[in-house]
Design a protein around this motif. Structure first.
Motif, short mmCIF file in Angstrom:
data_model
loop_
_atom_site.label_atom_id
_atom_site.label_comp_id
_atom_site.label_asym_id
_atom_site.label_seq_id
_atom_site.Cartn_x
_atom_site.Cartn_y
_atom_site.Cartn_z
N LYS A 15 0.83 -1.17 -0.04
CA LYS A 15 0.07 -0.04 0.19
C LYS A 15 0.77 1.36 -0.01
O LYS A 15 2.02 1.17 0.44
CB LYS A 15 -0.74 0.02 1.33
N VAL A 182 -7.07 -3.61 4.47
CA VAL A 182 -6.08 -2.68 4.56
C VAL A 182 -6.98 -1.23 4.38
O VAL A 182 -7.39 -0.86 3.53
CB VAL A 182 -5.06 -2.61 3.42
N LEU A 184 -7.61 2.71 4.31
CA LEU A 184 -7.02 3.52 3.56
C LEU A 184 -7.73 5.04 3.83
O LEU A 184 -8.92 5.17 3.84
CB LEU A 184 -6.78 3.37 2.05
N THR A 190 -3.87 0.70 -2.71
CA THR A 190 -2.96 -0.34 -2.83
C THR A 190 -2.69 -1.13 -4.05
O THR A 190 -3.22 -0.40 -5.07
CB THR A 190 -4.02 -1.67 -2.11
#
Length: 240
Positions: A15, A182, A184, A190
């Motif tokens: 990322k 993940v 963000l 990513t």
């Protein structure tokens, strides 16, 4: 950059906390929203990854629009494309180029997950397997509105996939116990390769979850695709 590249080559994903700032995000969102809201010009490129809701065909739970740059070419001039290409070249080589773009939106309270899948299952078998997708957050993303989850797959295996009913996305069954979410911020992204399993939960919040995805592969492989009639505007199906 070495740390990011090593993580990508080892895990199949990495990322970048901020690909561009909030000012650039606003510029991109203006174009993005115009494409998302124009159902007439995007009809032939638009689908619902969840499959058509047979009880209410007007509702899109996971809106996917392929090749938005064909609808609004000026989007290609946004810094997102230049920066993502820069990282793609750093990750996989100087011959990487943009193959296709797409946007995916999860509307508020649609609460529909994107199933576990590998992008390579959609692609034809090419001699050079290098490819990377940049998934760019245009809203803050976290588990409850549909951030990405990743799970590495060893040895570039493509698992068995099936289609969701009513024209939905491909999905596969796998042990995802060790998958990693993940989150963000706006403008973060990513990068993942075509073999890495990924998924996102449904959006249960009051806000949109808008993402722009840019896919890169070697220039010569893009030529091979186009020569075989693959331009990423057609019907989704398993190819590999």
């Amino acid at each position: 950059m070495d740390t990011i590249k090593n993580e990508f080559l080892t895990k199949g994903y990495t990322k970048i906390d901020q690909l561009f700032d909030s000012t650039e995000a606003e510029k991109l969102l203006e174009i993005y929203n115009s494409v998302l809201n124009d159902k007439e010009k995007t009809t032939h490129l638009r689908s619902d990854l969840a499959g058509i809701d047979t009880t209410n065909k007007a509702i899109e739970r996971i809106t996917q629009i392929m090749r938005p740059s064909l609808v609004v070419p000026k989007i290609l001039g946004h810094i997102a494309y230049k920066k993502a290409l820069h990282y793609a070249k750093k990750l996989l080589g100087d011959d990487m180029e943009l193959d296709f773009d797409m946007l995916i939106n999860k509307a508020p309270h649609t609460n529909t997950p994107t199933p576990w899948h590998q992008d390579a299952a959609y692609w034809i078998n090419l001699p050079d397997k290098r490819a990377v997708s940049c998934w760019i957050a245009l809203d803050n993303v976290y588990e409850s509105n549909g951030c990405m989850w990743f799970l590495p797959v060893p040895d570039q295996q493509i698992l068995k996939h099936n289609n969701l009913p009513n024209g939905g996305a491909l999905y596969c069954n796998a042990d995802t116990t060790h998958a990693i979410p993940v989150p963000l911020q706006v403008g973060g992204c990513t990068f993942h390769d075509g073999f890495t399993l990924h998924y996102s939960k449904g959006n249960t919040t009051d806000s949109q979850r808008r993402a722009l995805i840019l896919n890169f592969r070697p220039k010569e492989m893009i030529k091979l695709e186009r020569n075989q009639g693959i331009d990423h505007t057609g019907v989704r199906k398993q190819r590999s």
